[in-house]
Design an enzyme around this catalytic site. Structure first.
Site, PDB file in Angstrom:
ATOM      1  N   GLY A   1     -72.267   2.978  65.831  1.00  0.00           N
ATOM      2  CA  GLY A   1     -72.028   1.585  66.170  1.00  0.00           C
ATOM      3  C   GLY A   1     -73.198   0.684  65.787  1.00  0.00           C
ATOM      4  O   GLY A   1     -74.292   1.162  65.440  1.00  0.00           O
ATOM      5  N   HIS A   2     -72.985  -0.623  65.882  1.00  0.00           N
ATOM      6  CA  HIS A   2     -74.005  -1.570  65.419  1.00  0.00           C
ATOM      7  C   HIS A   2     -75.294  -1.444  66.218  1.00  0.00           C
ATOM      8  O   HIS A   2     -75.276  -1.274  67.426  1.00  0.00           O
ATOM      9  CB  HIS A   2     -73.500  -3.013  65.433  1.00  0.00           C
ATOM     10  CG  HIS A   2     -72.782  -3.446  66.689  1.00  0.00           C
ATOM     11  ND1 HIS A   2     -71.920  -4.509  66.684  1.00  0.00           N
ATOM     12  CD2 HIS A   2     -72.798  -2.977  67.947  1.00  0.00           C
ATOM     13  CE1 HIS A   2     -71.448  -4.696  67.907  1.00  0.00           C
ATOM     14  NE2 HIS A   2     -71.962  -3.771  68.683  1.00  0.00           N
ATOM     15  N   ASN A   3     -76.400  -1.550  65.492  1.00  0.00           N
ATOM     16  CA  ASN A   3     -77.732  -1.534  66.078  1.00  0.00           C
ATOM     17  C   ASN A   3     -78.144  -0.198  66.706  1.00  0.00           C
ATOM     18  O   ASN A   3     -79.102  -0.140  67.465  1.00  0.00           O
ATOM     19  CB  ASN A   3     -77.902  -2.674  67.079  1.00  0.00           C
ATOM     20  CG  ASN A   3     -77.837  -4.018  66.397  1.00  0.00           C
ATOM     21  OD1 ASN A   3     -76.824  -4.723  66.462  1.00  0.00           O
ATOM     22  ND2 ASN A   3     -78.895  -4.376  65.688  1.00  0.00           N
TER      23      ASN A   3
END
Lengths: 368, 368, 368
Positions: B253-255
């Site tokens: 997932g993002h980050n």
């Protein structure tokens, strides 16, 4: 750091009063700062005086106090905590306000109208005005795309498919047997409309495929994540209601239907013919068996295994799934058991056996 | 059987002394066998007198005794167990030595320099010397690939992306908003840099996308498995540290960020903003919620559900995850409970109720 | 509703006696209805007088009584329950009979022989008669496809691959290092034959890839679901036996082998070198560790975590997996525990502690 201009073109700088208007703040609340220029958005812990950050709760309050951001969008009750020289932009919904400001600085790129010479577009396919079709995209006979469609490299849109306006069909995605509304997005490698897992055995043990004669219907603003799969119906359709969003690597079986605004996180699997109401949330890696009814606003926890209907508004988790409070109690009990050195020992087993008045318990400790 | 030459070109035969040198064996330890020729590697139970096999532990000792292999790489303490006529090649790391010998016979194919006439390569994209770009690959404006890149059929590299030397970007993979080091591999259908699952609700129940303004940064020697997905950051980057490897169908997932050498097995999902240290191992189908910190050398078991931080060096498993020893105790307890015929019966329930001094327990046995 | 002709071309109308013959009904059982014409199949609750529906058990008996279908395929013991005017078509295997009737009205489309001008087909690749190769497909050197192959847009077939007759390789699928029998299907985005997850650490903490020198062998009638992944063998092959079907997003690790007719539902993961017998069924999202032996006709439940061998014919579920009856008992016990308000409370903990004669139990309720 601000957004990398190699990847995210920016439209800044913008005046703060414009930014505040986009963020939904009341007019005239800025005083002398109204004309101040800002260049971009940035994360709170990195933003500088010409950048806007946001805070949506107390979790990062320490970061706020140390921030060098020129302005911060934040809940009204925290407005007084901004450092000296930082403009507070109070908002009842800071994340939403920030999303709008970020979109001001970095609007979603509009399609670049035109059809790449390598795209294979059927003679009777219809593309709405302002549409962009990228290299090696394939659009089949009789397909219809509304205005301002974006079709990325290698995307495949099968014969007869229909999309409303503002479709975004990213590179490598495929859609067949699909009817979609407006502002529908298929992310990279999404697979929509293919034949589902339908077959039946002969007496000799061969499998005969059951023709899958349905379609997929996607409501307005549906989004399908990267490499996620949505199978068409066996008879009748697989339907995702308006605003429903699927994260990456989700699996939707044939004849599933959802109401509006369902949120289905990564790697969830929903078996055939299960029906979701509106605003159902399903956290990552959960699985739902088939032919279930999940009521509106139910919330299903990460890795849950749902094997029976869930009433509207109920929160369940665990596998098999049960109401969240019950699942937490059971998990806590197991955790304590696991931490207790006597658990599973011969002495403890003997005690449990005596209490249960049953025969000595099972096999020795063969857990794998 | 040896490797099928239709798929795996071989460079044999090779002299045993050359093989031994590649395997890291000390010089001069082979005597008369030094000049003996070998044609290929093969599995222990199938190898013939002109083939080399390996054994990395006692598990297959029986197979060793019956093997017809001409030579076997194996732990030093088992060297005496090779059959008559078989040359023992003792190594403290037999699997590593075998990997090197296998690569001698079947080196990873070098790129065939050249750009297929059907590849669409932006005028200002930069390709390093010796690069191969396959049919229908698409390389966007300002992208930069180092020397000896391999870009497979239909691969898409978005505008501005940067890869160091020796990139391998296999067929159907896509990379956008991506900055990568040297010797990075994207396997077939991998998806890197696309928009993650970021949106926020309006009061009317619509979802507004939060612009995802970050990137993906891949360290040297990172590998992304087939059909795995790595979303770019929302603000700031998603980062995979040097040497980190993702297996197929993983979701990042993002980050998310990882340190060096993390090993993430098939179908694992890691939610946004979770941070892994160095050399974290996550076994198949595990899931991690967001905003966690997983310390270096932690090991997470298959199908684990990690909902809280894991200290460095700790082993956890189960869902919710707990220390492995505790999880095994709890699982053993459950297994014994399950095997005991009285569990869940009315009589047992009555006893448990009396012990707990609470009201009679819940619903009848509706487990699905 | 009947099948949407934009997506599913129909061959109707057909006489009922023809339909009955295809469905396997005895001749001469229709009387005056034999010449009656039917236009299509449809779901029971929507079918009209010119459509055929089916019912395969008592679950939808209410729908039968209210159906307007002109004819219904159903179990013989329910034949008397069809509404007035509806022709009963009794069958001992209604779903199979319906599959055959549906295929009469909507036969699987035959390939449209020809090679799209944009397909890149190696000069020495061999395509059987009647094969169709779509836009931008890439077929490598020495590949061999039998008669009537269908190769969809952007599909990639690697050098040396071999498929028997009637292959269906859908858009965006890739097959390398692959040898397949007749009537094999790769659904959209399937990935077959790529390098598996094989590497070994050096003393300095780098990972060295172990060359993956095997292949994938697919028996007759194997089907691989959308975006599913089947890795080639490390040494020797990954083998899927005849008739085995994989649903979407399944992961098959290197050197897995299955017997005939295995059914592997969506998002299952099978680790390397695990061997399945014949007719093993694995329900959605289950995971199997490596080097296991799963006996013929074993059935593995949804989300199971299988860590040890399963004997032929056994049903297991849970994580770790155990015999289904035991798993249900254990789950029921946990459900009751969870529903009991005293579970996990300080008082209950004190009681359990006293009973176990051990130290006070672990940490406070930190379940996430």
């Amino acid at each position: 750091m601000a957004a990398d201009p190699r990847f995210h073109a920016g439209t800044g700088p913008h005046r703060l009063d414009r930014i505040a208007a986009v963020a939904g703040l009341p007019e005239g609340s800025l005083g002398a700062d109204a004309a101040r220029l800002f260049e971009d958005v940035a994360p709170l812990h990195e933003a500088g005086p010409a950048q806007i950050a946001f805070l949506d709760g107390r979790r990062h309050l320490a970061a706020l106090r140390e921030s060098r951001a020129g302005a911060v969008i934040l809940p009204p009750d925290l407005a007084g905590q901004v450092p000296e020289g930082c403009v507070a932009l109070p908002s009842p919904a800071p994340h939403l306000a920030f999303a709008r400001v970020a979109a001001l600085f970095h609007p979603a790129p509009a399609p670049l109208p035109g059809i790449h010479p390598t795209a294979v577009v059927a003679a009777d396919a219809v593309l709405g005005e302002g549409s962009e079709v990228g290299p090696y995209a394939v659009i089949g006979a009789g397909a219809v795309l509304g205005a301002r469609a974006y079709v990325g490299p290698h995307a495949v849109i099968g014969p007869g498919c229909v999309f409303g306006d503002d479709a975004r069909i990213h590179a490598h995605a495929s859609a067949i047997c699909c009817i979609a509304g407006h502002r529908v997005t298929l992310h990279h490698g999404a697979r929509v409309g293919q034949e589902g897992f339908g077959f039946t055995p002969t007496p000799e043990g061969r499998y005969v495929t059951i023709p899958q004669l349905g379609r997929v219907r996607l409501g307005d603003e549906v989004e399908i994540g990267a490499n996620a799969c949505v199978d068409r119906g066996a008879l009748g359709d697989t339907v995702l209601g308006p605003g429903t969003r699927l994260d990456n690597l989700v699996q939707i079986g044939h004849n599933v239907s959802t109401g509006r605004g369902c949120v289905i996180v990564a790697q969830v699997g929903i078996s055939g013919s299960t029906r979701l109401g509106d605003y159902v949330t399903i956290a990552g890696q959960a699985g739902l068996t088939g032919h279930l009814t999940i009521g509106s606003k139910a919330r299903i926890g990460a890795q849950a295994g749902v094997q029976s209907d869930v009433p509207p508004g109920q929160d369940v988790t665990g596998s098999p799934a049960m109401p969240v409070k019950d699942a937490l109690r059971a998990a806590l009990y197991l955790r304590k058991l696991g931490a207790r050195k006597g658990t599973g020992s011969a002495a403890a087993t003997a005690r449990e056996t005596a209490e249960q008045k049953g025969p000595p318990a099972g096999r020795p400790g063969h857990t794998d």
